[in-house]
Design an enzyme around this catalytic site. Structure first.
Site, PDB file in Angstrom:
ATOM      1  N   VAL A 175       0.838  -1.201   0.000  1.00  0.00           N
ATOM      2  CA  VAL A 175       0.000   0.000   0.000  1.00  0.00           C
ATOM      3  C   VAL A 175       0.874   1.252   0.000  1.00  0.00           C
ATOM      4  O   VAL A 175       2.069   1.197   0.281  1.00  0.00           O
ATOM      5  CB  VAL A 175      -0.976   0.028   1.200  1.00  0.00           C
ATOM      6  CG1 VAL A 175      -1.969  -1.120   1.101  1.00  0.00           C
ATOM      7  CG2 VAL A 175      -0.238  -0.009   2.520  1.00  0.00           C
ATOM      8  N   CYS A 176       0.240   2.376  -0.315  1.00  0.00           N
ATOM      9  CA  CYS A 176       0.964   3.624  -0.494  1.00  0.00           C
ATOM     10  C   CYS A 176       1.716   4.004   0.770  1.00  0.00           C
ATOM     11  O   CYS A 176       1.216   3.767   1.850  1.00  0.00           O
ATOM     12  CB  CYS A 176       0.012   4.746  -0.919  1.00  0.00           C
ATOM     13  SG  CYS A 176      -0.830   5.605   0.415  1.00  0.00           S
ATOM     14  N   PRO A 177       2.936   4.539   0.706  1.00  0.00           N
ATOM     15  CA  PRO A 177       3.617   4.939  -0.531  1.00  0.00           C
ATOM     16  C   PRO A 177       4.572   3.876  -1.081  1.00  0.00           C
ATOM     17  O   PRO A 177       5.387   4.185  -1.931  1.00  0.00           O
ATOM     18  CB  PRO A 177       4.421   6.157  -0.055  1.00  0.00           C
ATOM     19  CG  PRO A 177       4.817   5.798   1.350  1.00  0.00           C
ATOM     20  CD  PRO A 177       3.673   4.972   1.900  1.00  0.00           C
ATOM     21  N   ASP A 209      -2.881  -1.652  -5.059  1.00  0.00           N
ATOM     22  CA  ASP A 209      -3.248  -0.462  -4.293  1.00  0.00           C
ATOM     23  C   ASP A 209      -3.875   0.576  -5.230  1.00  0.00           C
ATOM     24  O   ASP A 209      -3.239   1.017  -6.187  1.00  0.00           O
ATOM     25  CB  ASP A 209      -1.983   0.112  -3.640  1.00  0.00           C
ATOM     26  CG  ASP A 209      -2.262   1.407  -2.899  1.00  0.00           C
ATOM     27  OD1 ASP A 209      -3.384   1.566  -2.388  1.00  0.00           O
ATOM     28  OD2 ASP A 209      -1.353   2.259  -2.846  1.00  0.00           O
ATOM     29  N   CYS A 225      -3.379   6.620   2.789  1.00  0.00           N
ATOM     30  CA  CYS A 225      -2.902   5.842   3.940  1.00  0.00           C
ATOM     31  C   CYS A 225      -3.430   6.366   5.269  1.00  0.00           C
ATOM     32  O   CYS A 225      -3.226   5.752   6.300  1.00  0.00           O
ATOM     33  CB  CYS A 225      -1.375   5.765   3.927  1.00  0.00           C
ATOM     34  SG  CYS A 225      -0.571   7.009   2.934  1.00  0.00           S
TER      35      CYS A 225
END
Lengths: 85, 372
Positions: A22-24, A49, B313
């Protein structure tokens, strides 16, 4: 996973498998893989993602590379491709 | 130091005092006929007049709702219901989720999104194309964006909606109390918490000629069960206080945001978002390459600095901010600042001194490459 996972260098195409990250992290993997590659190399990031669809084109714009587009992959993911300058 | 005031600004002493006075004098149900009730109603009416004056509306067409979300839902449903035979809603790609959810709820499958340019301005040609088909019930275009600060060119937008005879709903929840109120709208929504009033209140202003029908069981009552009178009074006093100092405050905050924009643009691998000139005075967003947004917020919080974020996020869904996606901005490592009148230049100095180190620390922790 590290940038060393980048596969297929030599024919001007490199694939980075960022599936499940997942980010980043997908962008970090992309940047690590892109380091040291020849200009003109096409780097494809495989990822699941959804944020990468926004971030790969933004990365290309911010770092001076060309974003070429996205494709669905066989699985649940997407493949996003940039051409290095 | 609180730098996340977009949507919920701290209350001033004057606002808190008004809230307390409202509790003492406005506790009664304003719909009854005795003296106590009349006193509460007078407070409500006086507050409504203050809102109307600030919004450029008439008090009798200025309605209170239980939140900005409820205000958007009701006004969208109300106008849609009155536009029988037209079943499509046109909305910009950077509208609030509340607007898009409400539009999708009443016009399922018939919501058209109008793209924006990289600075966040609505694509007027695309809007004109959407309005050219005569099935549009309403167009929803915000006044200013709550995440990136871009102020829309509403005169141009309204020229198109007026020509197409489509009612224009303007979401002004990010802008009222921070600068001039928009002039071009058929329906307007405002959020008192954004200008330092209490949360849990929304305001709808309608033009006298704007048609709407109640799409809910309570007839013309926009806040069934009533509103909290002390909160309404406090919201009106907070708006009054902001308006008294508007020119000086907005100039000062505009300059501070300008400093942040200039500084952040010079940090390596940082993307500053939104229009540098046509923008809210107090809102700025930037994104940092290779930085985890949640780690960034946590680290700044540990330093005693509260900021917002549109990073994927930092949300439970891991979906990136729709606004950042619409303008093509980097969605991770995002910092959103909303300044309030109490923020000082020294606060900004501290943030600007700290950020480069925080960014490079977090990049190093994530194993990210050097950024040139």
């Amino acid at each position: 996973m590290t940038g060393d996972d980048a596969a297929g260098a030599g024919d001007g195409r490199v694939t980075v498998d960022a599936t499940g990250l997942v980010c980043p992290l997908p962008i970090i993997e992309l940047a690590k893989a892109a380091r040291g590659l020849e200009p003109g190399t096409e780097v494809t990031v495989l990822c699941t993602d959804v944020a990468a669809r926004v971030d790969v084109p933004a990365w290309a714009r911010m770092t001076g590379h060309d974003y070429l587009g996205e494709k669905k992959t066989d699985g649940a993911g997407i493949a996003l491709t940039v051409r290095l300058r | 130091m609180f730098l996340d005031a977009s949507g919920s600004a701290p209350m001033t002493n004057r606002t808190l005092e008004a809230f307390q006075a409202g509790l003492a004098d406005g506790w009664a149900d304003p719909t009854r006929l005795h003296t106590e009730s009349r006193r509460a109603r007078q407070l409500l009416d006086a507050s409504r007049e203050a809102f109307a004056e600030a919004l450029g509306s008439r008090p009798e067409h200025t309605h209170l709702a239980h939140s900005p979300h409820a205000a958007l839902e009701r006004v969208i449903a109300g106008i849609f219901t009155a536009r029988r035979g037209r079943d499509r809603i046109v909305a910009s790609a950077v509208e609030r989720d509340a607007t898009l959810h409400a539009a999708t709820h009443v016009a399922a499958g018939h919501v058209s999104s109008v793209p924006v340019d990289p600075r966040g301005h609505v694509d007027l040609e695309a809007l004109a194309r959407e309005l050219a088909v005569p099935d549009v019930a309403l167009a929803a275009i915000q006044h200013a964006n709550h995440e990136i600060g871009t102020v829309q060119r509403l005169a141009d937008v309204a020229a198109l909606t007026v020509a197409a005879q489509v009612p224009l709903l303007v979401d002004a929840t990010a802008s009222i109390g921070h600068g001039p109120s928009p002039a071009h709208w058929d329906a307007l929504v405002a959020n008192p918490a954004d200008w330092g009033g209490p949360a849990g209140l929304g305001i709808v202003a309608l033009r006298p000629q704007t048609r709407w029908l109640p799409a809910w069981p309570e007839g013309d009552d926009w806040a069934p069960g009533g509103v909290l009178v002390p909160a309404v009074l406090a919201a009106a006093v907070a708006l009054q206080e902001r308006r008294e100092q508007l020119d000086a405050t907005s100039l000062r905050l505009h300059r501070m945001v300008g400093r942040v924009r200039d500084a952040a643009a010079a940090w390596p691998g940082v993307d500053v978002v939104g229009d540098p000139d046509e923008r809210l005075p107090h809102v700025v967003t930037f994104s940092c390459l290779y930085v985890d947004g949640e780690a960034l917020l946590t680290r700044l919080d540990r330093e005693g600095i509260a900021v917002g974020s549109g990073s994927a996020c930092t949300t439970s869904t891991l979906e990136p901010s729709r606004v950042l996606a619409a303008v093509g901005a980097l969605s991770h490592g995002n910092v959103r600042l909303g300044l309030h009148p109490g923020v000082t230049d020294a606060d900004i100095d501290r943030l600007l001194a700290l950020m480069p180190r925080v960014i490079s620390d977090l990049r190093a922790e994530a194993g990210a490459p050097e950024v040139a």
